[in-house]
Design a protein around this motif. Structure first.
Motif, PDB file in Angstrom:
ATOM      1  N   UNK A 246      59.157 -52.472 -43.939  1.00 18.83           N
ATOM      2  CA  UNK A 246      59.050 -51.019 -43.702  1.00 18.83           C
ATOM      3  C   UNK A 246      59.459 -50.236 -44.943  1.00 18.83           C
ATOM      4  N   UNK A 247      59.176 -48.955 -44.936  1.00 19.02           N
ATOM      5  CA  UNK A 247      59.585 -48.088 -46.044  1.00 19.02           C
ATOM      6  C   UNK A 247      61.064 -47.753 -45.904  1.00 19.02           C
ATOM      7  N   UNK A 248      61.800 -47.932 -47.000  1.00 20.76           N
ATOM      8  CA  UNK A 248      63.218 -47.591 -47.002  1.00 20.76           C
ATOM      9  C   UNK A 248      63.414 -46.295 -47.775  1.00 20.76           C
ATOM     10  N   UNK A 249      64.453 -45.587 -47.415  1.00 25.86           N
ATOM     11  CA  UNK A 249      64.729 -44.318 -48.082  1.00 25.86           C
ATOM     12  C   UNK A 249      66.225 -44.133 -48.280  1.00 25.86           C
ATOM     13  N   UNK A 250      66.572 -43.279 -49.208  1.00 27.25           N
ATOM     14  CA  UNK A 250      67.958 -42.961 -49.521  1.00 27.25           C
ATOM     15  C   UNK A 250      68.238 -41.550 -49.023  1.00 27.25           C
ATOM     16  N   UNK A 251      69.171 -41.440 -48.065  1.00 27.07           N
ATOM     17  CA  UNK A 251      69.389 -40.144 -47.413  1.00 27.07           C
ATOM     18  C   UNK A 251      70.786 -39.559 -47.619  1.00 27.07           C
ATOM     19  N   UNK A 252      71.776 -40.411 -47.853  1.00 26.88           N
ATOM     20  CA  UNK A 252      73.168 -39.965 -47.872  1.00 26.88           C
ATOM     21  C   UNK A 252      73.787 -40.272 -49.231  1.00 26.88           C
ATOM     22  N   UNK A 253      74.239 -39.233 -49.942  1.00 31.49           N
ATOM     23  CA  UNK A 253      74.807 -39.431 -51.278  1.00 31.49           C
ATOM     24  C   UNK A 253      76.041 -40.331 -51.244  1.00 31.49           C
ATOM     25  N   UNK A 254      76.738 -40.361 -50.100  1.00 32.57           N
ATOM     26  CA  UNK A 254      77.927 -41.218 -50.001  1.00 32.57           C
ATOM     27  C   UNK A 254      77.569 -42.692 -50.118  1.00 32.57           C
ATOM     28  N   UNK A 255      76.296 -43.013 -49.837  1.00 34.58           N
ATOM     29  CA  UNK A 255      75.860 -44.408 -49.893  1.00 34.58           C
ATOM     30  C   UNK A 255      75.857 -44.944 -51.324  1.00 34.58           C
ATOM     31  N   UNK A 256      75.860 -44.067 -52.291  1.00 34.06           N
ATOM     32  CA  UNK A 256      75.898 -44.525 -53.678  1.00 34.06           C
ATOM     33  C   UNK A 256      77.162 -45.329 -53.981  1.00 34.06           C
ATOM     34  N   UNK A 257      78.221 -45.071 -53.227  1.00 34.07           N
ATOM     35  CA  UNK A 257      79.455 -45.850 -53.408  1.00 34.07           C
ATOM     36  C   UNK A 257      79.179 -47.318 -53.110  1.00 34.07           C
ATOM     37  N   UNK A 258      78.447 -47.568 -52.023  1.00 32.68           N
ATOM     38  CA  UNK A 258      78.148 -48.951 -51.645  1.00 32.68           C
ATOM     39  C   UNK A 258      77.177 -49.590 -52.639  1.00 32.68           C
TER      40      UNK A 258
END
Length: 606
Positions: A246-258
């Motif tokens: 499936x298509x993945x997307x980046x939605x939450x800037x906090x996820x950059x930590x991970x």
């Protein structure tokens, strides 16, 4: 006759454009290399997949997952006979060792895999890959992968197609510089086709040869070659990407930590992957080779790989099917950790022992599993932030390979082509950049150099770059040039020479065509032989024709002087080689270079 000239004129115009407009020349050469690379990729991929279907599925009775874009052979599995795996890997290793020992023993020191051999050819071998080497490596790679050896297709196909580019360059009698560029164009075509990522394949080929640089001049032919090869490949195997995801997307800037944590994890597993490979290759199998020979050391490696694959089939071949399962969230953390460690050891044994294959696909596999571990953990503890753990597998693939191969752009673009979107672009860029910084002290490829200044391929670039910026038109004076008729006698020639200061005289035939050059230094040996005054004519003394155009650069002029040993060379009109505008002296080229160097040093002093 007029009709014939009219029909031939477009062809003459095309040849003139091909010779004098570099972008047009590279466009044509890139397309030609792409055609050959695409056909090679079609044959290689088909042979590998058919061999896997026969050996692993029919004979061994294994039903291993395949990614959605690579299920090209279908049929019921044969009865379970796991012993087939170690038997076939051992036989393939034995044949591989014998072929290498017998025909290409020098390839033992060619580097990590086919990609590394291509890198070495670019830097220190004048862009030359011997046909015997890439043909044997290609055939043995097919055997390694189809029998279950932990290796990838991308390394061998890059070497095969780079060899094709080199072969074409030699047939066309191109320069060493052009041969190196076609070498990279061929590798780009192979990577773009086999990975179904034309832009990513092209950029990977031109940047993987350096740690901190890329080969800018090869970008145009590499892109064209990759696009053409990819198009041919899809005619046979379809346009679907390797993974059906499936298509993945980046939605939450906090996820950059991970994703930053993922970069650190990829740097650690990358270090483990590279160090394990070098330890197994040099501390285990190289010492074994010194005692029993390459053939038997490779056979031992094939047997060990087969035994590991028999008890743990997830380690067999490239493993893209398992990788797709990790992307889809179908694998547990424990299973991914076991496969990560097992794949590192299995690949080190397979390639380190001397069997043929690539490190590219296993590197993506290990990177993907590293991403899967981080993604699953982040999703478990912070499900509202890390909502799509499968995206971490894709980012891990790109970041891991970017780190171990020092290739920041190509793998990133490959993943965006695999996902058919730019939804993960921000985490891809962050993770790849961090992984490269953290892993800058180690490299998967032994023959990589830091940049162009460290490459023997560019040792003359300082001189060449300066001369290429200077044009002939600025360093010669248009003037009337004394020309000679082919039938001019030696007696008449002495009178002409006495009344001019020219060192070289253009020679024309009865039709007024510029056919050759008479050098004063060559004529001097007979100039005062009175017995020959009426016997010798200019046609007997003239040498080969040479000329320059006003828009030529001084590097081309320098090569022309070296090739002909003339003291002067005529400058002709851009559209008519029979119209002579003037003469340029050898000393003018040397003076222009000295003045340019002096100016550069003056600017640096300021």
């Amino acid at each position: 006759m007029n009709l014939l000239f009219a029909l031939l004129r477009p062809w003459r115009d095309f040849l003139r454009t091909y010779r004098h407009v570099s972008s047009v020349r590279w466009l044509l050469l890139g397309v030609v290399v792409g055609v050959f690379s695409g056909l090679a990729a079609v044959a290689f991929f088909g042979a590998v997949e058919f061999g896997k279907f026969v050996i692993q599925h029919k004979l061994a009775g294994l039903t291993l997952p395949a990614p959605a874009g690579e299920e090209i052979f279908h049929g019921e599995a044969g009865p379970l006979r796991l012993w087939v795996i170690p038997v076939t890997t051992t036989l393939v290793a034995l044949v591989t060792g014998w072929l290498i020992t017998r025909y290409i023993p020098e390839s033992v020191d060619s580097g990590t895999d086919g990609t590394d051999a291509m890198i070495k050819a670019f830097h220190v071998q004048g862009g030359i890959l011997k046909p015997r080497a890439w043909m044997i490596k290609g055939l043995t790679s097919v055997g390694t992968i189809m029998s279950g050896g932990s290796a990838g297709r991308e390394g061998p196909i890059s070497q095969i197609c780079a060899g094709i580019g080199c072969w074409l360059a030699q047939r066309l009698k191109l320069t060493v510089k052009e041969r190196r560029i076609l070498l990279l164009a061929g590798a780009a075509g192979g990577l773009g086709a086999i990975f179904r990522a034309p832009l990513g394949g092209a950029l990977t080929a031109v940047e993987v040869i350096y740690r901190e640089d890329f080969e800018a001049e090869a970008v145009l032919p590499a892109v064209l070659s990759s696009v053409v090869a990819y198009s041919l490949f899809t005619l046979f195997y379809g346009t679907e990407p390797i993974f059906g995801i499936p298509h993945f997307s980046f939605r939450d800037a906090r996820e950059l930590i991970f994703y930053a944590v993922l970069a650190v994890a990829c740097a650690l597993t990358g270090w483990l992957y590279v160090r394990t490979f070098y330890f197994v290759k040099y501390s285990v199998f190289r010492k074994l080779q010194e005692k029993v020979g390459l053939m038997w050391a490779t056979t031992v490696g094939g047997l060990l790989m087969g035994l590991m694959g028999m008890y743990y089939p997830q380690l067999l071949s490239g493993g893209y099917g398992w990788l797709e399962g990790a992307i889809m969230g179908q694998m547990t953390i424990g299973m991914m950790l076991a496969i990560l460690i097992g794949k590192t050891i299995a690949t080190s044994v397979t390639i380190g022992s001397g069997m043929s294959g690539g490190m590219f696909a296993p590197a993506l596999f290990v990177g993907g599993m590293t991403g899967g571990l981080v993604g699953q953990a982040a999703h478990h503890y912070y499900p509202q932030i890390a909502r799509e753990p499968g995206g971490y597998v894709l980012v891990g693939m790109a970041a891991f390979f970017a780190g171990v191969a020092n290739a920041p752009i190509g793998p990133l673009i490959m993943v965006t082509e695999l996902t058919q979107g730019y939804g993960l672009l921000a985490p891809l860029m962050l993770a790849s950049a961090l992984c490269i910084v953290l892993g800058h002290k180690f490299s998967l490829y032994e023959n990589q150099v830091d940049n162009k200044f460290d490459s023997p391929a560019h040792v003359m670039d300082a001189t060449i770059n300066i001369l290429e910026e200077l044009k002939v038109e600025a360093h010669y004076k248009p003037r009337l040039v004394v020309t000679l008729e082919e039938c001019t006698t030696l007696k008449a020639l002495t009178d002409i020479i006495a009344n001019t200061n020219q060192l070289v005289f253009p020679v024309r035939n009865t039709a007024g065509e510029f056919t050759g050059l008479l050098s004063l230094s060559n004529a001097r040996r007979v100039l005062f032989e009175r017995t020959l005054f009426d016997l010798l004519v200019v046609r007997d003394l003239a040498g080969k024709r040479a000329y320059l155009r006003p828009d030529y650069d001084l590097y081309t002029a320098l090569l022309k002087f070296v090739d002909t040993d003339y003291d002067q060379i005529p400058v002709v009109a851009p559209d008519d080689t029979n119209t002579i505008l003037g003469l340029i002296d050898r000393e003018s080229v040397f003076k222009a270079y000295a003045d340019a160097i002096r100016e550069v040093r003056s600017d640096e002093g300021e």
